[in-house]
Design a protein around this motif. Sequence first.
Motif, PDB file in Angstrom:
ATOM      1  N   ALA A  75       0.828  -1.208   0.000  1.00  0.00           N
ATOM      2  CA  ALA A  75       0.000   0.000   0.000  1.00  0.00           C
ATOM      3  C   ALA A  75       0.860   1.255   0.000  1.00  0.00           C
ATOM      4  N   ARG A  76       1.983   1.227   0.734  1.00  0.00           N
ATOM      5  CA  ARG A  76       2.883   2.384   0.761  1.00  0.00           C
ATOM      6  C   ARG A  76       3.411   2.704  -0.639  1.00  0.00           C
ATOM      7  N   GLU A  77       3.785   1.656  -1.380  1.00  0.00           N
ATOM      8  CA  GLU A  77       4.357   1.875  -2.712  1.00  0.00           C
ATOM      9  C   GLU A  77       3.297   2.372  -3.696  1.00  0.00           C
ATOM     10  N   PHE A  78       2.108   1.791  -3.672  1.00  0.00           N
ATOM     11  CA  PHE A  78       1.043   2.254  -4.559  1.00  0.00           C
ATOM     12  C   PHE A  78       0.654   3.704  -4.251  1.00  0.00           C
ATOM     13  N   ALA A  79       0.636   4.045  -2.964  1.00  0.00           N
ATOM     14  CA  ALA A  79       0.234   5.405  -2.578  1.00  0.00           C
ATOM     15  C   ALA A  79       1.195   6.454  -3.133  1.00  0.00           C
TER      16      ALA A  79
END
Length: 866
Positions: free
Chosen positions: A62-66
């Motif tokens: 989720a951190r990378e997609f955000a």
Amino acid sequence: MIPSLTLEKNKTYKYEQVLKKALKYFNGDEMAATTWMKKYAVKNEDGLYEETTPEDMHHRMAREFAKIEDKFGNDTSHENLSEYGKTRTNLTEEDIFGLFKDFKYVIPQGSVMSALGHPHMIASLSNCVVVPSTYDSYGGIMHTDQQLVQLFKRRCGVGVDISGLRPANAKVSNAAGSTTGAVSFMHRFSDTTREVAQNGRRGALMLTIDIAHPDVEDFVTIKQDLSKVTGANISVRLSDEFMKAVVEDKEYTHRWPIDAPIDEAKYVKIIKAKDLWETIISCAHKTAEPGLIFWDRQHWYSTSSVYPGFENASTNPCSEIAMQGGDSCRLIALNLYSFVDNPFTDKATFNKKKFYEVAYESQRLMDDLVELELGHIERIMDKIKSDPEPDHIKASELATWELLYNTGKIGRRTGLGFTALADCVAALGHAIDSTEALNAVDEIMRTKFEAEFDSSIDMAIQRGAFGNFDPEVEKTSEFVQMMEKEFPAIYKRMMENGRRNISISTVAPTGTLSMLAQTSSGIEPVFMLGYKRRRKINSAADDAKVTFVDDMGDSWEEFDVFHPKLNEWMKVTGETDINLSPYAGSTAPEIDWIKRVELQALVQKYVTHSISSTINLPEDIEVDKVAQIYIESWKKGLKGITVYRDGSRSGVLVSSDDKKEKTEAEMQEADEKALSNFSKSFGVTSAPKRPKKLQADVIRFQNDYEKWMAVVGKIDGRPYEIFTGRLEDSFNLPPFVEEGWVIKNKIENGENRYDFQFIDKEGYRTTIEGLSRSFNKEFWNYAKLISGVLRHGMPINYIVDLVSDLSLYDDNINTWKNGVARALKRYIPDGTVAADKKCPSCGDPNGLIYEEGCLNCKSCGHSKCG
């Protein structure tokens, strides 16, 4: 692009700590817990875990997609946006985590879960790659071989088409004078795959050839010998021209080059189409290979292949993505079961609004994933540039990744799919092959189509359309023609604004993901509703429930393990009779195959790529029925389909259910027949006479730190004799030698001498005299004993067990013994039941079968390779 990841000192955990937490997360499902730990949990260079449950993984992703969502923002001021696009808010890291959490709504596929945000791994996020078709030269073949190696080591499955290689016996301007043909190089690519797929690396290969190629029959039949091309799936690209010739019982003309007009082709061969078709179907019936791809449908019913430079060349190893050479695709699946409100009740409904919104956002995540992959490729290229190798050595590797980077950036190909279709339909109260189910699936697929195209068109407005979008080219696509007719508003908006992604959707296999999500897989029906599992227990414990005591005096509890969502049905309804469930009669071996084809055709209508799908058939199905399924699939417009006959080959779960209860008289008759057969067969056997020259395989392996080699002589593909020992200078074959001949000669003193002959790289026969010189005399004598057992017809799985159970007195001979067992395992036909059939994991007394030399449990998936 994403910045290079900074290595930080993270808290670490030992295996036992993570297993305890993962088991709790998966509610005691050991297989799901250990699969996640092995495949996806982040470990550091010392093998210590930095994640304890999938929740950590979902936060990592989720951190990378955000980061990408923040990069592009969410400008809703454009008037041409979809109604939802005008009102949505930008996805935050918390929003994305909510979609991932508990594998409930959105499940990125394997490469993404394992590599995205991983601080210690430099790997691709693409699940699948197609490399350019092999160029017709030795340099071209070596180039393809190197591309495979470099992609496998970065966790990519690869497809390659060999139709460009000239047919067998065609003239070449080198020392050989003529070529061995396209098919001969399948072994090289297959062996490369097996070589790389070791020590945790990944190798998956699809080899395709066009039906127009003169060598296609050799291609089709090569894997009928289950010891050949074991590192690749194979499929034939079938044209409408050929299929019409089959149906109309006409002649068909092979030609090479395959795209040349017949009157300009260098090589032409006229055949009767139906004869070749019968060979193809016979092979598919027998071993489930080759797969069949309806190539014209793949091209014209596509949003990408109609574009110049993006014409399909081959498919990925599971055939759900066809694309041009030099492109790749990333995959995300939607969990359809989670969109059913009040599942397994009279009030069950599919939440179309929720599904539309999640599918819309998931297509945005798919485009974010393209951007993340470009960042990962930049890291890979930086790593290559910093490697100490000379530039001329790493030039091919660097060029491969530059090609994938540039193609990915232009086309922005995505693969949004789904899983749990069977569970979704069952939760709505329908049998999967019912008319009601087909109607429900049609509504679901239409909703998915609307959401993902609205999303891609909105991103074209906000972020820019893919590089080559052209309304005139779009009109040549039969898929787009369907859009114009059935979705006119979306079609009009797309033609005015473009779309972000050249191709959008697929239906991939989701076996591991479905295990983690505890759902059915992809588009497939549930294979088995349940099986019995056994667990050894302490009979003295207060809560012990002893089902039976075995011959050794150990106590066991036996219990039923049911498909996870069938358990949900039991909880919701209070029923325990599974025959009353919506799954009854709807398992893979039970459903109506015609309805199964209809289901796939219905889904294919809304999918821009293809579908990975299998029709499971009973063992006694006739060859004509398999042919009928494939003909019907072509007529229904499928892009491809696989038919597995129960027990025909590895990869098929074999049902252990008795077909029917036998009467006492029938059992007595069977016992008498077995005794009669035993009395007839128990006697002196006669080994086939050894010819002077025997075809042989060369097998190399390591025992501990020593390099060993086996030479296995064969008659009709079955091992007849074996020589095994450490590699020594007196008999150290060049690494490229994988097969040859063992020649038996008499020497002056009347003793036998065995020589080895092979064909070198320039086509000359090279003979090395005195094969026996290389092997320890004691090893040689043991090998003669085992060879005697081989040639007298003892089943190979029993020979492997016999050798493995030998109690030998020193470490060297035990090492030799292990080498013999490992060499012979590859010749055990897939699907062979193990001598000791009991699974050590689940306790199924008939669970273990051989698949590609490994012992696998068909009930619980336990696997052990020697």
